[in-house]
Write a protein that holds these residues in place. Sequence first.
Motif, PDB file in Angstrom:
ATOM      1  N   GLY A  72      -3.124  32.568 -25.998  1.00  0.00           N
ATOM      2  CA  GLY A  72      -3.293  32.907 -24.586  1.00  0.00           C
ATOM      3  C   GLY A  72      -1.962  33.175 -23.917  1.00  0.00           C
ATOM      4  O   GLY A  72      -0.945  33.386 -24.558  1.00  0.00           O
ATOM      5  N   PHE A  73      -2.000  33.156 -22.597  1.00  0.00           N
ATOM      6  CA  PHE A  73      -0.813  33.440 -21.805  1.00  0.00           C
ATOM      7  C   PHE A  73      -0.685  32.364 -20.739  1.00  0.00           C
ATOM      8  O   PHE A  73      -1.623  32.083 -19.999  1.00  0.00           O
ATOM      9  N   ASN A  74       0.492  31.741 -20.657  1.00  0.00           N
ATOM     10  CA  ASN A  74       0.744  30.690 -19.673  1.00  0.00           C
ATOM     11  C   ASN A  74       1.537  31.286 -18.517  1.00  0.00           C
ATOM     12  O   ASN A  74       2.717  31.604 -18.653  1.00  0.00           O
ATOM     13  N   PHE A  75       0.869  31.429 -17.370  1.00  0.00           N
ATOM     14  CA  PHE A  75       1.490  32.058 -16.210  1.00  0.00           C
ATOM     15  C   PHE A  75       2.602  31.203 -15.618  1.00  0.00           C
ATOM     16  O   PHE A  75       3.572  31.732 -15.091  1.00  0.00           O
ATOM     17  N   GLU A  76       2.474  29.879 -15.712  1.00  0.00           N
ATOM     18  CA  GLU A  76       3.497  28.994 -15.144  1.00  0.00           C
ATOM     19  C   GLU A  76       4.830  29.145 -15.868  1.00  0.00           C
ATOM     20  O   GLU A  76       5.889  29.151 -15.242  1.00  0.00           O
ATOM     21  N   HIS A  77       4.801  29.252 -17.178  1.00  0.00           N
ATOM     22  CA  HIS A  77       6.039  29.466 -17.932  1.00  0.00           C
ATOM     23  C   HIS A  77       6.664  30.812 -17.587  1.00  0.00           C
ATOM     24  O   HIS A  77       7.878  30.945 -17.486  1.00  0.00           O
ATOM     25  N   SER A  78       5.812  31.805 -17.429  1.00  0.00           N
ATOM     26  CA  SER A  78       6.307  33.132 -17.073  1.00  0.00           C
ATOM     27  C   SER A  78       6.930  33.128 -15.680  1.00  0.00           C
ATOM     28  O   SER A  78       7.982  33.742 -15.456  1.00  0.00           O
ATOM     29  N   LEU A  79       6.327  32.424 -14.742  1.00  0.00           N
ATOM     30  CA  LEU A  79       6.858  32.335 -13.389  1.00  0.00           C
ATOM     31  C   LEU A  79       8.190  31.595 -13.363  1.00  0.00           C
ATOM     32  O   LEU A  79       9.120  31.991 -12.652  1.00  0.00           O
ATOM     33  N   THR A  80       8.302  30.552 -14.161  1.00  0.00           N
ATOM     34  CA  THR A  80       9.564  29.820 -14.274  1.00  0.00           C
ATOM     35  C   THR A  80      10.654  30.718 -14.836  1.00  0.00           C
ATOM     36  O   THR A  80      11.794  30.710 -14.358  1.00  0.00           O
TER      37      THR A  80
END
Length: 77
Positions: free
Chosen positions: A46-54
Amino acid sequence: MKKFSSFRVYTLFTFLVITCLSGLVLKPYFILTDNPSQRVRYVLGGFNFEHSLTAIFICLIVYLLLEFFEGGFKDEK
């Protein structure tokens, strides 16, 4: 009109790639086989949006620091 420097293009492209890769989630699956090199397989989970935002915030801070110091420090000759 202000020209784009290669520094800006390469930096923004690199940060875009880092941001996209930081959000990917890899899950290990353990398989019972006799060959030790084939026991673990990684599957996209999947894709973790929180890591991407960080990563976006970190890359933005680094980019602004690089842009600020692009002319060099005052003591450099």
